[in-house]
Every structure is written in structure tokens, then in C-alpha cells.
Design a protein around this motif. Structure first.
Motif, PDB file in Angstrom:
ATOM      1  N   ASP A  25     -22.533  -7.798   2.260  1.00 51.47           N
ATOM      2  CA  ASP A  25     -21.574  -8.861   1.925  1.00 51.47           C
ATOM      3  C   ASP A  25     -21.183  -9.720   3.115  1.00 51.47           C
ATOM      4  N   VAL A  26     -21.479  -9.249   4.287  1.00 56.47           N
ATOM      5  CA  VAL A  26     -21.057  -9.968   5.487  1.00 56.47           C
ATOM      6  C   VAL A  26     -22.289 -10.605   6.109  1.00 56.47           C
ATOM      7  N   ASN A  27     -22.154 -11.859   6.506  1.00 56.08           N
ATOM      8  CA  ASN A  27     -23.256 -12.480   7.233  1.00 56.08           C
ATOM      9  C   ASN A  27     -23.107 -12.110   8.709  1.00 56.08           C
ATOM     10  N   TRP A  28     -23.856 -11.103   9.113  1.00 55.40           N
ATOM     11  CA  TRP A  28     -23.658 -10.542  10.457  1.00 55.40           C
ATOM     12  C   TRP A  28     -24.051 -11.523  11.548  1.00 55.40           C
ATOM     13  N   GLN A  29     -25.008 -12.387  11.262  1.00 59.09           N
ATOM     14  CA  GLN A  29     -25.384 -13.388  12.271  1.00 59.09           C
ATOM     15  C   GLN A  29     -24.199 -14.302  12.563  1.00 59.09           C
ATOM     16  N   THR A  30     -23.495 -14.676  11.494  1.00 60.60           N
ATOM     17  CA  THR A  30     -22.311 -15.516  11.658  1.00 60.60           C
ATOM     18  C   THR A  30     -21.227 -14.775  12.440  1.00 60.60           C
ATOM     19  N   VAL A  31     -21.029 -13.519  12.082  1.00 61.71           N
ATOM     20  CA  VAL A  31     -20.017 -12.714  12.774  1.00 61.71           C
ATOM     21  C   VAL A  31     -20.333 -12.669  14.269  1.00 61.71           C
ATOM     22  N   ILE A  32     -21.581 -12.402  14.571  1.00 62.42           N
ATOM     23  CA  ILE A  32     -21.997 -12.264  15.968  1.00 62.42           C
ATOM     24  C   ILE A  32     -21.800 -13.579  16.720  1.00 62.42           C
ATOM     25  N   ALA A  33     -22.136 -14.685  16.049  1.00 62.07           N
ATOM     26  CA  ALA A  33     -21.931 -16.000  16.665  1.00 62.07           C
ATOM     27  C   ALA A  33     -20.441 -16.313  16.823  1.00 62.07           C
ATOM     28  N   GLN A  41     -24.470  -5.933  21.851  1.00 64.80           N
ATOM     29  CA  GLN A  41     -23.562  -5.678  20.730  1.00 64.80           C
ATOM     30  C   GLN A  41     -24.242  -6.013  19.409  1.00 64.80           C
ATOM     31  N   ALA A  42     -24.939  -7.153  19.412  1.00 66.39           N
ATOM     32  CA  ALA A  42     -25.642  -7.567  18.198  1.00 66.39           C
ATOM     33  C   ALA A  42     -26.639  -6.495  17.783  1.00 66.39           C
ATOM     34  N   VAL A  75     -15.039   2.635  12.508  1.00 68.93           N
ATOM     35  CA  VAL A  75     -14.798   3.130  13.861  1.00 68.93           C
ATOM     36  C   VAL A  75     -15.933   2.682  14.785  1.00 68.93           C
ATOM     37  N   GLU A  76     -17.150   2.800  14.281  1.00 68.95           N
ATOM     38  CA  GLU A  76     -18.311   2.339  15.051  1.00 68.95           C
ATOM     39  C   GLU A  76     -18.244   0.840  15.331  1.00 68.95           C
ATOM     40  N   LEU A  77     -17.920   0.057  14.307  1.00 67.65           N
ATOM     41  CA  LEU A  77     -17.847  -1.391  14.515  1.00 67.65           C
ATOM     42  C   LEU A  77     -16.795  -1.732  15.563  1.00 67.65           C
ATOM     43  N   GLU A  78     -15.691  -1.030  15.505  1.00 64.00           N
ATOM     44  CA  GLU A  78     -14.636  -1.296  16.484  1.00 64.00           C
ATOM     45  C   GLU A  78     -15.119  -0.937  17.885  1.00 64.00           C
ATOM     46  N   ARG A  79     -15.839   0.162  17.972  1.00 67.76           N
ATOM     47  CA  ARG A  79     -16.348   0.590  19.274  1.00 67.76           C
ATOM     48  C   ARG A  79     -17.348  -0.449  19.802  1.00 67.76           C
ATOM     49  N   ILE A  80     -18.208  -0.949  18.943  1.00 72.28           N
ATOM     50  CA  ILE A  80     -19.234  -1.910  19.366  1.00 72.28           C
ATOM     51  C   ILE A  80     -18.601  -3.243  19.769  1.00 72.28           C
ATOM     52  N   MET A  81     -17.700  -3.743  18.931  1.00 71.00           N
ATOM     53  CA  MET A  81     -17.131  -5.073  19.180  1.00 71.00           C
ATOM     54  C   MET A  81     -16.055  -5.052  20.249  1.00 71.00           C
ATOM     55  N   ARG A  83     -11.889  -3.705  20.797  1.00 71.86           N
ATOM     56  CA  ARG A  83     -10.670  -3.809  19.993  1.00 71.86           C
ATOM     57  C   ARG A  83     -10.339  -5.254  19.590  1.00 71.86           C
ATOM     58  N   ASP A  84     -10.326  -6.175  20.556  1.00 73.01           N
ATOM     59  CA  ASP A  84      -9.878  -7.543  20.278  1.00 73.01           C
ATOM     60  C   ASP A  84     -10.782  -8.248  19.284  1.00 73.01           C
ATOM     61  N   LYS A  85     -12.084  -8.126  19.507  1.00 73.80           N
ATOM     62  CA  LYS A  85     -13.018  -8.825  18.622  1.00 73.80           C
ATOM     63  C   LYS A  85     -13.049  -8.164  17.262  1.00 73.80           C
ATOM     64  N   TYR A  86     -12.855  -6.856  17.258  1.00 82.37           N
ATOM     65  CA  TYR A  86     -12.803  -6.164  15.976  1.00 82.37           C
ATOM     66  C   TYR A  86     -11.615  -6.665  15.158  1.00 82.37           C
ATOM     67  N   LEU A  87     -10.489  -6.881  15.818  1.00 82.21           N
ATOM     68  CA  LEU A  87      -9.307  -7.398  15.116  1.00 82.21           C
ATOM     69  C   LEU A  87      -9.578  -8.801  14.572  1.00 82.21           C
ATOM     70  N   LYS A  88     -10.259  -9.622  15.370  1.00 82.76           N
ATOM     71  CA  LYS A  88     -10.610 -10.958  14.884  1.00 82.76           C
ATOM     72  C   LYS A  88     -11.513 -10.860  13.661  1.00 82.76           C
ATOM     73  N   PHE A  89     -12.464  -9.970  13.758  1.00 81.53           N
ATOM     74  CA  PHE A  89     -13.383  -9.750  12.647  1.00 81.53           C
ATOM     75  C   PHE A  89     -12.600  -9.345  11.394  1.00 81.53           C
ATOM     76  N   LYS A  90     -11.702  -8.392  11.566  1.00 81.51           N
ATOM     77  CA  LYS A  90     -10.891  -7.938  10.435  1.00 81.51           C
ATOM     78  C   LYS A  90     -10.056  -9.069   9.851  1.00 81.51           C
TER      79      LYS A  90
END
Length: 133
Positions: A25-33, A41-42, A75-81, A83-90
Motif C-alpha cells: 500500500d505504500v509507495n516505498w520509492q516515494t517514501v525514500i525520496a 537505508q533504501a 520496529v525495524e522500519l524505525e530502526r532503519i529510518m 526516529r525522526d524520519k520514522y515519525l515523519k513517515f508515520k
């Protein structure tokens, strides 16, 4: 024995479908950009997304606790991104809510909520009806 096992595997597949949706459901390329994630990370996100390429590989890990995929994954996504970017993602993709809660809610909406909804105003006068959990 067989019948019980079949019932269980159906429930499992519901969880698996949620898991798949969290990947697709998520466009990961967009998220990464958007988050300006590094190549490393990508790659880690892609390998996280590819971790279970089918139901059986997923099920081997989660057979006894299918609910756990959400926690593990986020938890993995947060570790990869980080904390800050994970919050933005969320915030962007889950409106700031915990994705775990979002998937819980979706699951409930799909099943109970939709047909209870109709009953609410159709069968208003009858009590004790339409409350099966």
C-alpha cells in the motif's frame, strides 16, 4: 484435527494479507525520496519488504503469534529510518498514528463494523440482536 487447523490458517491468512498490504500500500520509492533516505537505508527497507516472499515463509515465523508481524515490522522500519524520519513517515502515511493501531482498526472495520452498521438502524427495536463478537 484437520478442521481446526484449517480454521486457524484462515485467520492467519487475514494477518498475512494485512502484512502484505503494509508492504504494497505504500509507495516505498516515494517514501525514500521524501525522507531523503540513504542508499543503505533504501536497501534495508527493500530487503525488509522482501523478507517473506510468500505465505509459507511468513507463516513459519508467525504461526504461533500472527499479530506480532506489525510490531516486528514497524520496529525495524524505525530502526532503519531513525526516529525522526520514522515519525515523519508515520505522520505522512498513517496520520501520526501507530501503524499497528491503524492495521488493527482496519481489520475490525472490515469485519464487524460494516455489517453491524446496517443492523444499527435496521434492527433498532430488537435487543440483543447483532452483537456477535
Amino acid at each position: 484435527m484437520l478442521v481446526g487447523g484449517f480454521g486457524l490458517s484462515y485467520a492467519q491468512s487475514d494477518y498475512y494479507n494485512d502484512y502484505r498490504r503494509s508492504v504494497t500500500d505504500v509507495n516505498w520509492q516515494t517514501v525514500i525520496a521524501d525522507l531523503l533516505l540513504s542508499k543503505t537505508q533504501a536497501n534495508e527497507i527493500y530487503s525488509l519488504n522482501d523478507r517473506y516472499h510468500d505465505y509459507n515463509s511468513w507463516n513459519r515465523v508467525y504461526v504461533s503469534n500472527p499479530d506480532r508481524w506489525r510490531n516486528d515490522r514497524y520496529v525495524e522500519l524505525e530502526r532503519i529510518m531513525g526516529r525522526d524520519k520514522y515519525l515523519k513517515f508515520k505522520n505522512k502515511y498513517y496520520k501520526g498514528q501507530n501503524p499497528v493501531a491503524v492495521y488493527n482498526r482496519n481489520k475490525n472495520n472490515d469485519k464487524k463494523y460494516k455489517h453491524n452498521n446496517k443492523k444499527v438502524y435496521v434492527v433498532k427495536e430488537k435487543h440483543g440482536n447483532g452483537h456477535h463478537h
